[in-house]
Scaffold this active site. Structure first.
Site, mmCIF file in Angstrom:
data_model
loop_
_atom_site.group_PDB
_atom_site.id
_atom_site.type_symbol
_atom_site.label_atom_id
_atom_site.label_comp_id
_atom_site.label_asym_id
_atom_site.label_seq_id
_atom_site.Cartn_x
_atom_site.Cartn_y
_atom_site.Cartn_z
ATOM 1 N N GLU A 1 0.858 -1.179 0.000
ATOM 2 C CA GLU A 1 0.000 0.000 0.000
ATOM 3 C C GLU A 1 0.892 1.226 0.000
ATOM 4 O OE1 GLU A 1 -2.329 -3.199 1.995
ATOM 5 O OE2 GLU A 1 -0.502 -2.231 2.669
ATOM 6 N N TYR B 1 7.849 2.171 -7.695
ATOM 7 C CA TYR B 1 7.276 0.826 -7.743
ATOM 8 C C TYR B 1 6.936 0.427 -9.181
ATOM 9 C CZ TYR B 1 6.866 1.610 -2.713
ATOM 10 O OH TYR B 1 7.126 1.890 -1.397
#
Length: 148
Positions: free
Chosen positions: A107, A119
């Site tokens: 998250e 990411y």
């Protein structure tokens, strides 16, 4: 650029992890939470990034069978912008793969586009939104995932 090395974190690193955690996150984990990760969470695996024998960052993953959940990726603000976060994440993903992890999730705050971009460089894709996930300001979390 001074060389950064990585090693598995131990309980002796908790103070360093807390120092980084409180410098980086607006809802930092407590010392008790970190101690729980080392003493009672059998799925937890943490690494530290060191430079000149000082811990400058850390990352953690919970490895459950072939799935991993990345808990935290953090570089001390004084050391950010030097590619250390990318190197730290690469090392964490290498370790996960070594442990036969084929799918990873995490998250990230919806406002943290810098982390989201990092990411995505590693193949993470946007998933669901967790509404009001962060306790400090009720910000939503973006769930991201990658499959090997």
């Amino acid at each position: 650029m001074n060389e950064v090395t990585f090693r598995q974190a131990t309980i002796a690193d908790v103070k360093s992890l807390l120092r980084i955690e409180t410098a980086v996150f607006s809802s930092p984990w407590s010392e008790k939470a970190f101690r729980n990760e080392f003493y009672t969470n059998q799925f937890a695996y943490y690494i530290v990034a060191e430079q000149n024998e000082a811990v400058i960052g850390y990352a953690g993953v919970w490895i459950i069978l072939d799935e991993g959940h990345i808990t935290n990726v953090a570089i001390h603000p004084d050391q950010q912008g030097n590619g250390y976060g990318k190197a730290l994440l690469a090392e964490l993903l290498r370790i996960a793969k070594e442990h036969s992890v084929t799918r990873l999730t995490l998250e990230v705050r919806v406002s943290n586009t810098k982390a989201q971009q990092l990411y995505k460089k590693f193949g993470f894709k946007d998933g669901a939104i967790r509404k009001k996930y962060y306790p400090d300001n009720q910000e939503d979390a973006l769930v991201m995932w990658v499959e090997e």
